[in-house]
Design a protein around this motif. Structure first.
Motif, PDB file in Angstrom:
ATOM      1  N   GLY A   1       2.101  19.451   5.744  1.00 11.52           N
ATOM      2  CA  GLY A   1       1.568  20.335   6.781  1.00 11.52           C
ATOM      3  C   GLY A   1       0.092  20.046   6.986  1.00 11.52           C
ATOM      4  O   GLY A   1      -0.498  19.213   6.299  1.00 11.52           O
ATOM      5  N   PRO A   2      -0.552  20.729   7.925  1.00  6.81           N
ATOM      6  CA  PRO A   2      -1.975  20.461   8.190  1.00  6.81           C
ATOM      7  C   PRO A   2      -2.878  20.792   6.999  1.00  6.81           C
ATOM      8  O   PRO A   2      -3.945  20.208   6.848  1.00  6.81           O
ATOM      9  N   GLU A   3      -2.456  21.713   6.151  1.00  6.94           N
ATOM     10  CA  GLU A   3      -3.267  22.067   4.991  1.00  6.94           C
ATOM     11  C   GLU A   3      -3.217  21.005   3.893  1.00  6.94           C
ATOM     12  O   GLU A   3      -4.017  21.034   2.963  1.00  6.94           O
ATOM     13  N   ASP A   4      -2.287  20.060   3.987  1.00  4.93           N
ATOM     14  CA  ASP A   4      -2.111  19.034   2.959  1.00  4.93           C
ATOM     15  C   ASP A   4      -2.791  17.711   3.290  1.00  4.93           C
ATOM     16  O   ASP A   4      -2.666  16.760   2.514  1.00  4.93           O
ATOM     17  N   VAL A   5      -3.507  17.619   4.391  1.00  8.62           N
ATOM     18  CA  VAL A   5      -4.087  16.349   4.830  1.00  8.62           C
ATOM     19  C   VAL A   5      -5.091  15.815   3.801  1.00  8.62           C
ATOM     20  O   VAL A   5      -5.036  14.646   3.408  1.00  8.62           O
ATOM     21  N   GLN A   6      -6.003  16.671   3.353  1.00 11.74           N
ATOM     22  CA  GLN A   6      -7.025  16.223   2.396  1.00 11.74           C
ATOM     23  C   GLN A   6      -6.388  15.826   1.068  1.00 11.74           C
ATOM     24  O   GLN A   6      -6.780  14.821   0.468  1.00 11.74           O
ATOM     25  N   MET A   7      -5.406  16.559   0.600  1.00 13.04           N
ATOM     26  CA  MET A   7      -4.747  16.232  -0.674  1.00 13.04           C
ATOM     27  C   MET A   7      -3.967  14.917  -0.563  1.00 13.04           C
ATOM     28  O   MET A   7      -3.892  14.153  -1.517  1.00 13.04           O
ATOM     29  N   ALA A   8      -3.384  14.651   0.609  1.00 16.30           N
ATOM     30  CA  ALA A   8      -2.658  13.393   0.803  1.00 16.30           C
ATOM     31  C   ALA A   8      -3.617  12.214   0.735  1.00 16.30           C
ATOM     32  O   ALA A   8      -3.308  11.182   0.114  1.00 16.30           O
ATOM     33  N   LYS A   9      -4.792  12.351   1.345  1.00 20.72           N
ATOM     34  CA  LYS A   9      -5.798  11.276   1.276  1.00 20.72           C
ATOM     35  C   LYS A   9      -6.260  11.062  -0.164  1.00 20.72           C
ATOM     36  O   LYS A   9      -6.424   9.924  -0.617  1.00 20.72           O
ATOM     37  N   THR A  10      -6.448  12.148  -0.888  1.00 24.51           N
ATOM     38  CA  THR A  10      -6.851  12.049  -2.288  1.00 24.51           C
ATOM     39  C   THR A  10      -5.772  11.350  -3.111  1.00 24.51           C
ATOM     40  O   THR A  10      -6.069  10.488  -3.953  1.00 24.51           O
TER      41      THR A  10
ATOM     42  N   LYS B   1       0.848  -1.191   0.000  1.00 28.68           N
ATOM     43  CA  LYS B   1       0.000   0.000   0.000  1.00 28.68           C
ATOM     44  C   LYS B   1       0.879   1.234   0.000  1.00 28.68           C
ATOM     45  O   LYS B   1       1.896   1.284   0.669  1.00 28.68           O
ATOM     46  N   PHE B   2       0.452   2.214  -0.751  1.00 25.24           N
ATOM     47  CA  PHE B   2       1.163   3.487  -0.785  1.00 25.24           C
ATOM     48  C   PHE B   2       0.698   4.356   0.370  1.00 25.24           C
ATOM     49  O   PHE B   2      -0.489   4.412   0.668  1.00 25.24           O
ATOM     50  N   MET B   3       1.639   5.003   1.003  1.00 28.89           N
ATOM     51  CA  MET B   3       1.322   5.949   2.064  1.00 28.89           C
ATOM     52  C   MET B   3       1.775   7.330   1.616  1.00 28.89           C
ATOM     53  O   MET B   3       2.932   7.519   1.255  1.00 28.89           O
ATOM     54  N   VAL B   4       0.866   8.272   1.614  1.00 30.35           N
ATOM     55  CA  VAL B   4       1.198   9.648   1.271  1.00 30.35           C
ATOM     56  C   VAL B   4       1.052  10.462   2.547  1.00 30.35           C
ATOM     57  O   VAL B   4      -0.039  10.565   3.112  1.00 30.35           O
ATOM     58  N   LEU B   5       2.164  10.995   3.010  1.00 25.96           N
ATOM     59  CA  LEU B   5       2.156  11.762   4.247  1.00 25.96           C
ATOM     60  C   LEU B   5       2.076  13.253   3.931  1.00 25.96           C
ATOM     61  O   LEU B   5       2.828  13.751   3.095  1.00 25.96           O
ATOM     62  N   PRO B   6       1.181  13.968   4.599  1.00 26.44           N
ATOM     63  CA  PRO B   6       1.065  15.411   4.339  1.00 26.44           C
ATOM     64  C   PRO B   6       2.267  16.163   4.897  1.00 26.44           C
ATOM     65  O   PRO B   6       2.856  15.774   5.901  1.00 26.44           O
TER      66      PRO B   6
ATOM     67  N   GLU C   1      -3.510   9.193  -2.042  1.00 24.39           N
ATOM     68  CA  GLU C   1      -3.508   7.766  -1.691  1.00 24.39           C
ATOM     69  C   GLU C   1      -4.610   7.026  -2.439  1.00 24.39           C
ATOM     70  O   GLU C   1      -4.385   5.930  -2.961  1.00 24.39           O
ATOM     71  N   THR C   2      -5.797   7.616  -2.510  1.00 27.43           N
ATOM     72  CA  THR C   2      -6.912   6.993  -3.222  1.00 27.43           C
ATOM     73  C   THR C   2      -6.577   6.834  -4.699  1.00 27.43           C
ATOM     74  O   THR C   2      -6.840   5.787  -5.297  1.00 27.43           O
ATOM     75  N   LEU C   3      -5.988   7.861  -5.306  1.00 24.43           N
ATOM     76  CA  LEU C   3      -5.613   7.787  -6.721  1.00 24.43           C
ATOM     77  C   LEU C   3      -4.545   6.726  -6.966  1.00 24.43           C
ATOM     78  O   LEU C   3      -4.603   5.994  -7.951  1.00 24.43           O
ATOM     79  N   LEU C   4      -3.572   6.625  -6.073  1.00 21.33           N
ATOM     80  CA  LEU C   4      -2.529   5.610  -6.232  1.00 21.33           C
ATOM     81  C   LEU C   4      -3.097   4.200  -6.091  1.00 21.33           C
ATOM     82  O   LEU C   4      -2.714   3.303  -6.838  1.00 21.33           O
ATOM     83  N   GLU C   5      -3.998   3.997  -5.144  1.00 23.59           N
ATOM     84  CA  GLU C   5      -4.631   2.688  -4.992  1.00 23.59           C
ATOM     85  C   GLU C   5      -5.411   2.314  -6.249  1.00 23.59           C
ATOM     86  O   GLU C   5      -5.345   1.181  -6.720  1.00 23.59           O
ATOM     87  N   TRP C   6      -6.139   3.288  -6.808  1.00 20.51           N
ATOM     88  CA  TRP C   6      -6.892   3.030  -8.035  1.00 20.51           C
ATOM     89  C   TRP C   6      -5.950   2.677  -9.180  1.00 20.51           C
ATOM     90  O   TRP C   6      -6.216   1.764  -9.953  1.00 20.51           O
ATOM     91  N   ALA C   7      -4.839   3.410  -9.293  1.00 19.60           N
ATOM     92  CA  ALA C   7      -3.885   3.165 -10.379  1.00 19.60           C
ATOM     93  C   ALA C   7      -3.275   1.768 -10.269  1.00 19.60           C
ATOM     94  O   ALA C   7      -3.086   1.087 -11.275  1.00 19.60           O
ATOM     95  N   VAL C   8      -2.963   1.333  -9.053  1.00 25.99           N
ATOM     96  CA  VAL C   8      -2.377   0.005  -8.866  1.00 25.99           C
ATOM     97  C   VAL C   8      -3.396  -1.077  -9.199  1.00 25.99           C
ATOM     98  O   VAL C   8      -3.069  -2.076  -9.843  1.00 25.99           O
ATOM     99  N   GLU C   9      -4.632  -0.889  -8.783  1.00 25.98           N
ATOM    100  CA  GLU C   9      -5.660  -1.900  -9.043  1.00 25.98           C
ATOM    101  C   GLU C   9      -5.991  -2.016 -10.531  1.00 25.98           C
ATOM    102  O   GLU C   9      -6.365  -3.081 -11.003  1.00 25.98           O
ATOM    103  N   ASN C  10      -5.846  -0.935 -11.274  1.00 26.19           N
ATOM    104  CA  ASN C  10      -6.234  -0.929 -12.683  1.00 26.19           C
ATOM    105  C   ASN C  10      -5.035  -0.952 -13.625  1.00 26.19           C
ATOM    106  O   ASN C  10      -5.125  -0.489 -14.752  1.00 26.19           O
ATOM    107  N   SER C  11      -3.920  -1.469 -13.168  1.00 26.39           N
ATOM    108  CA  SER C  11      -2.736  -1.553 -14.029  1.00 26.39           C
ATOM    109  C   SER C  11      -2.150  -2.946 -13.934  1.00 26.39           C
ATOM    110  O   SER C  11      -2.577  -3.774 -13.131  1.00 26.39           O
ATOM    111  N   ARG C  12      -1.141  -3.187 -14.737  1.00 27.57           N
ATOM    112  CA  ARG C  12      -0.456  -4.485 -14.719  1.00 27.57           C
ATOM    113  C   ARG C  12       0.841  -4.367 -13.927  1.00 27.57           C
ATOM    114  O   ARG C  12       1.916  -4.642 -14.434  1.00 27.57           O
TER     115      ARG C  12
END
Length: 152
Positions: free
Chosen positions: A96-105, A89-94, A107-118
């Motif tokens: 600063g506090p303003e980057d928390v939502q973007m880090a979660k986003t 699993k990929f972990m994206v660490l923010p 992580e979700t994009l990376l998980e999707w990319a791994v699931e839909n690739s070879r």
């Protein structure tokens, strides 16, 4: 090349001096990379021979068997399926506090990319290299698949 300014729209150096500077920089970069890699090369060759159960040719007059159990191969191939049973699993660490939502986003994009690739087979190869040599390098490449469809 760092530190070289090119004219707007120019892809090639305009003078011999610029070309020589680029050649010198490329040669120096290659030599630095080679000097950084060379101390590890003998170890890597030894590890590969152990993994492949390499046995040298018999010398004249040598009558004993040179067979040995391939423990390195056995260990690597036993541990490898357990490591890649689940994709990492990929972990994206923010930052600063303003980057928390973007880090979660992200992580979700990376998980999707791994699931839909070879990515499964290249990750297995990288893990195998890491187990044999102590380091595993995974490179990504862009591929363009062209397909044809016939219609009547």
């Amino acid at each position: 090349m760092p530190g070289t300014e090119y004219a707007e729209g120019s892809l090639f150096p305009e003078s011999r001096e610029e070309l020589e500077a680029i050649r010198t920089w490329a040669l120096q970069s290659w030599q630095n990379a080679d000097n950084g890699r060379s101390p590890f090369e003998t170890k890597w060759r030894r590890y590969f021979r152990l993994y492949r159960s390499y046995v040298g040719a018999r010398k004249t007059g040598e009558w004993r068997s040179r067979v040995f159990m391939p423990e390195t191969f056995q260990t690597v191939e036993t541990v490898l399926p357990k490591l890649v049973a689940k994709l990492p699993k990929f972990m994206v660490l923010p930052h600063g506090p303003e980057d928390v939502q973007m880090a979660k986003t992200m992580e979700t994009l990376l998980e999707w990319a791994v699931e839909n690739s070879r990515v499964h087979l290249p990750i297995i190869d990288a893990f195998r290299d890491a187990l044999i040599y102590g380091t595993g390098i995974l490179k990504t490449f862009h591929t363009q698949e062209v397909g044809y469809k016939r219609e009547t």
